[in-house]
Design a protein around this motif. Structure first.
Motif, PDB file in Angstrom:
ATOM      1  N   ASN A 189      10.937  -4.284  -2.330  1.00 12.54           N
ATOM      2  CA  ASN A 189       9.695  -4.412  -3.100  1.00 12.54           C
ATOM      3  C   ASN A 189       8.427  -4.021  -2.351  1.00 12.54           C
ATOM      4  O   ASN A 189       7.363  -3.956  -2.947  1.00 12.54           O
ATOM      5  N   TYR A 190       8.508  -3.834  -1.033  1.00 15.18           N
ATOM      6  CA  TYR A 190       7.339  -3.476  -0.217  1.00 15.18           C
ATOM      7  C   TYR A 190       6.206  -4.487  -0.417  1.00 15.18           C
ATOM      8  O   TYR A 190       5.046  -4.122  -0.480  1.00 15.18           O
ATOM      9  N   ASP A 191       6.597  -5.766  -0.492  1.00 13.17           N
ATOM     10  CA  ASP A 191       5.626  -6.804  -0.827  1.00 13.17           C
ATOM     11  C   ASP A 191       5.540  -7.903   0.223  1.00 13.17           C
ATOM     12  O   ASP A 191       4.454  -8.284   0.633  1.00 13.17           O
ATOM     13  N   SER A 192       6.704  -8.428   0.670  1.00 16.01           N
ATOM     14  CA  SER A 192       6.691  -9.585   1.558  1.00 16.01           C
ATOM     15  C   SER A 192       7.983  -9.668   2.362  1.00 16.01           C
ATOM     16  O   SER A 192       9.072  -9.757   1.773  1.00 16.01           O
ATOM     17  N   VAL A 193       7.846  -9.656   3.681  1.00 15.06           N
ATOM     18  CA  VAL A 193       9.017  -9.845   4.537  1.00 15.06           C
ATOM     19  C   VAL A 193       9.571 -11.244   4.318  1.00 15.06           C
ATOM     20  O   VAL A 193      10.785 -11.436   4.200  1.00 15.06           O
ATOM     21  N   ALA A 194       8.686 -12.243   4.233  1.00 16.62           N
ATOM     22  CA  ALA A 194       9.115 -13.625   3.985  1.00 16.62           C
ATOM     23  C   ALA A 194       9.837 -13.744   2.644  1.00 16.62           C
ATOM     24  O   ALA A 194      10.708 -14.588   2.474  1.00 16.62           O
ATOM     25  N   GLY A 195       9.481 -12.883   1.692  1.00 16.49           N
ATOM     26  CA  GLY A 195      10.104 -12.895   0.370  1.00 16.49           C
ATOM     27  C   GLY A 195      11.383 -12.080   0.294  1.00 16.49           C
ATOM     28  O   GLY A 195      11.937 -11.915  -0.787  1.00 16.49           O
ATOM     29  N   GLY A 196      11.848 -11.546   1.417  1.00 13.75           N
ATOM     30  CA  GLY A 196      13.124 -10.851   1.437  1.00 13.75           C
ATOM     31  C   GLY A 196      13.066  -9.352   1.657  1.00 13.75           C
ATOM     32  O   GLY A 196      14.109  -8.705   1.747  1.00 13.75           O
ATOM     33  N   ASP A 197      11.877  -8.781   1.727  1.00 15.41           N
ATOM     34  CA  ASP A 197      11.791  -7.343   1.988  1.00 15.41           C
ATOM     35  C   ASP A 197      12.153  -7.047   3.440  1.00 15.41           C
ATOM     36  O   ASP A 197      11.896  -7.858   4.341  1.00 15.41           O
ATOM     37  N   LYS A 198      12.740  -5.883   3.661  1.00 12.88           N
ATOM     38  CA  LYS A 198      13.127  -5.465   5.008  1.00 12.88           C
ATOM     39  C   LYS A 198      11.874  -5.287   5.868  1.00 12.88           C
ATOM     40  O   LYS A 198      10.911  -4.647   5.441  1.00 12.88           O
ATOM     41  N   PRO A 199      11.867  -5.851   7.082  1.00 12.49           N
ATOM     42  CA  PRO A 199      10.708  -5.639   7.963  1.00 12.49           C
ATOM     43  C   PRO A 199      10.673  -4.203   8.484  1.00 12.49           C
ATOM     44  O   PRO A 199      11.700  -3.643   8.849  1.00 12.49           O
ATOM     45  N   GLU A 200       9.479  -3.611   8.473  1.00 16.93           N
ATOM     46  CA  GLU A 200       9.284  -2.269   8.995  1.00 16.93           C
ATOM     47  C   GLU A 200       8.201  -2.316  10.073  1.00 16.93           C
ATOM     48  O   GLU A 200       7.014  -2.267   9.764  1.00 16.93           O
ATOM     49  N   PRO A 201       8.614  -2.435  11.344  1.00 17.47           N
ATOM     50  CA  PRO A 201       7.611  -2.464  12.422  1.00 17.47           C
ATOM     51  C   PRO A 201       7.142  -1.054  12.778  1.00 17.47           C
ATOM     52  O   PRO A 201       7.946  -0.133  12.897  1.00 17.47           O
ATOM     53  N   TYR A 202       5.827  -0.911  12.898  1.00 15.11           N
ATOM     54  CA  TYR A 202       5.229   0.360  13.293  1.00 15.11           C
ATOM     55  C   TYR A 202       4.099   0.096  14.267  1.00 15.11           C
ATOM     56  O   TYR A 202       3.503  -0.977  14.272  1.00 15.11           O
ATOM     57  N   PHE A 203       3.792   1.107  15.075  1.00 16.23           N
ATOM     58  CA  PHE A 203       2.595   1.065  15.891  1.00 16.23           C
ATOM     59  C   PHE A 203       1.450   1.614  15.043  1.00 16.23           C
ATOM     60  O   PHE A 203       1.608   2.602  14.324  1.00 16.23           O
ATOM     61  N   VAL A 204       0.313   0.945  15.145  1.00 19.63           N
ATOM     62  CA  VAL A 204      -0.879   1.302  14.379  1.00 19.63           C
ATOM     63  C   VAL A 204      -2.055   1.360  15.337  1.00 19.63           C
ATOM     64  O   VAL A 204      -2.184   0.495  16.210  1.00 19.63           O
ATOM     65  N   LEU A 205      -2.905   2.338  15.164  1.00 22.12           N
ATOM     66  CA  LEU A 205      -4.138   2.415  15.937  1.00 22.12           C
ATOM     67  C   LEU A 205      -5.258   1.840  15.084  1.00 22.12           C
ATOM     68  O   LEU A 205      -5.568   2.371  14.012  1.00 22.12           O
ATOM     69  N   HIS A 206      -5.837   0.713  15.544  1.00 23.97           N
ATOM     70  CA  HIS A 206      -7.013   0.135  14.876  1.00 23.97           C
ATOM     71  C   HIS A 206      -8.224   0.804  15.510  1.00 23.97           C
ATOM     72  O   HIS A 206      -8.528   0.588  16.679  1.00 23.97           O
ATOM     73  N   LEU A 207      -8.882   1.660  14.744  1.00 26.23           N
ATOM     74  CA  LEU A 207      -9.944   2.508  15.281  1.00 26.23           C
ATOM     75  C   LEU A 207     -11.159   1.710  15.744  1.00 26.23           C
ATOM     76  O   LEU A 207     -11.507   0.684  15.151  1.00 26.23           O
ATOM     77  N   ASP A 208     -11.801   2.217  16.786  1.00 28.65           N
ATOM     78  CA  ASP A 208     -13.035   1.601  17.287  1.00 28.65           C
ATOM     79  C   ASP A 208     -14.109   1.589  16.211  1.00 28.65           C
ATOM     80  O   ASP A 208     -14.861   0.625  16.080  1.00 28.65           O
ATOM     81  N   ARG A 209     -14.193   2.680  15.464  1.00 27.09           N
ATOM     82  CA  ARG A 209     -15.163   2.817  14.367  1.00 27.09           C
ATOM     83  C   ARG A 209     -14.459   3.472  13.194  1.00 27.09           C
ATOM     84  O   ARG A 209     -13.664   4.398  13.395  1.00 27.09           O
ATOM     85  N   PRO A 210     -14.760   3.042  11.986  1.00 24.09           N
ATOM     86  CA  PRO A 210     -14.161   3.716  10.820  1.00 24.09           C
ATOM     87  C   PRO A 210     -14.540   5.193  10.805  1.00 24.09           C
ATOM     88  O   PRO A 210     -15.616   5.580  11.261  1.00 24.09           O
ATOM     89  N   VAL A 211     -13.645   6.006  10.295  1.00 22.33           N
ATOM     90  CA  VAL A 211     -13.884   7.438  10.152  1.00 22.33           C
ATOM     91  C   VAL A 211     -13.610   7.840   8.713  1.00 22.33           C
ATOM     92  O   VAL A 211     -12.934   7.129   7.973  1.00 22.33           O
ATOM     93  N   CYS A 212     -14.135   8.987   8.338  1.00 21.72           N
ATOM     94  CA  CYS A 212     -13.804   9.555   7.034  1.00 21.72           C
ATOM     95  C   CYS A 212     -12.916  10.766   7.269  1.00 21.72           C
ATOM     96  O   CYS A 212     -12.932  11.373   8.337  1.00 21.72           O
ATOM     97  N   VAL A 213     -12.144  11.095   6.248  1.00 23.24           N
ATOM     98  CA  VAL A 213     -11.275  12.258   6.302  1.00 23.24           C
ATOM     99  C   VAL A 213     -11.622  13.144   5.109  1.00 23.24           C
ATOM    100  O   VAL A 213     -11.661  12.659   3.973  1.00 23.24           O
TER     101      VAL A 213
END
Length: 145
Positions: free
Chosen positions: A56-80
């Motif tokens: 369901n891509y909704d909740s790991v606690a609710g039974g969805d498969k966990p998908e761990p990823y590395f994410v970069l939290h940007l210093d400042r928001p950017v536009c694309v």
């Protein structure tokens, strides 16, 4: 009191300038924005986030498969800026996080940098599946730059 011809002309010119700025084809709006078409350099804090996956891509606690990823939290928001040649690459006004598209060896290489500031280079990829958890992702990732 009616406007004189000279005042009407200046009023029309001013209105055209404002209207042109508001209806610009995106050139002014995308000035300073990152592009899908060329490599980018971004800095931020490297995080490991577990997102909910199938079914369901909704909740790991609710039974969805966990998908761990590395994410970069940007210093400042950017536009694309949108890619005018590809409707699958839309403009994004405010990007604060980018999921990293890494090879298995890169997870090992970057693991020691989790929670720390890091500078990466790569190419932008627009999200297009349920496994893509940020609107814009960073592919072909390279450390530094």
């Amino acid at each position: 009191m009616p406007m004189s011809a000279g005042r009407v002309s200046w009023f029309i010119i001013g209105a055209c300038i404002v209207l042109g700025a508001l209806t610009d084809n995106g050139a002014a709006a995308s000035a300073g924005c990152l592009s899908y078409a060329s490599p980018v350099y971004v800095t931020g804090r490297l995080l490991r986030i577990v997102f909910p996956g199938p079914p369901n891509y909704d909740s790991v606690a609710g039974g969805d498969k966990p998908e761990p990823y590395f994410v970069l939290h940007l210093d400042r928001p950017v536009c694309v800026a949108e890619d005018p040649t590809d409707s699958e690459k839309p403009a994004v006004a405010r990007v604060t996080d980018m999921q990293l598209m890494l090879q298995p060896a890169q997870y090992k290489q970057l693991r020691s940098r989790l929670g720390r500031q890091i500078r990466l280079s790569g190419v932008l990829v627009a999200a297009h599946t349920g496994h893509h958890h940020t609107p814009v992702m960073l592919g072909n990732v390279r450390l530094g730059g």
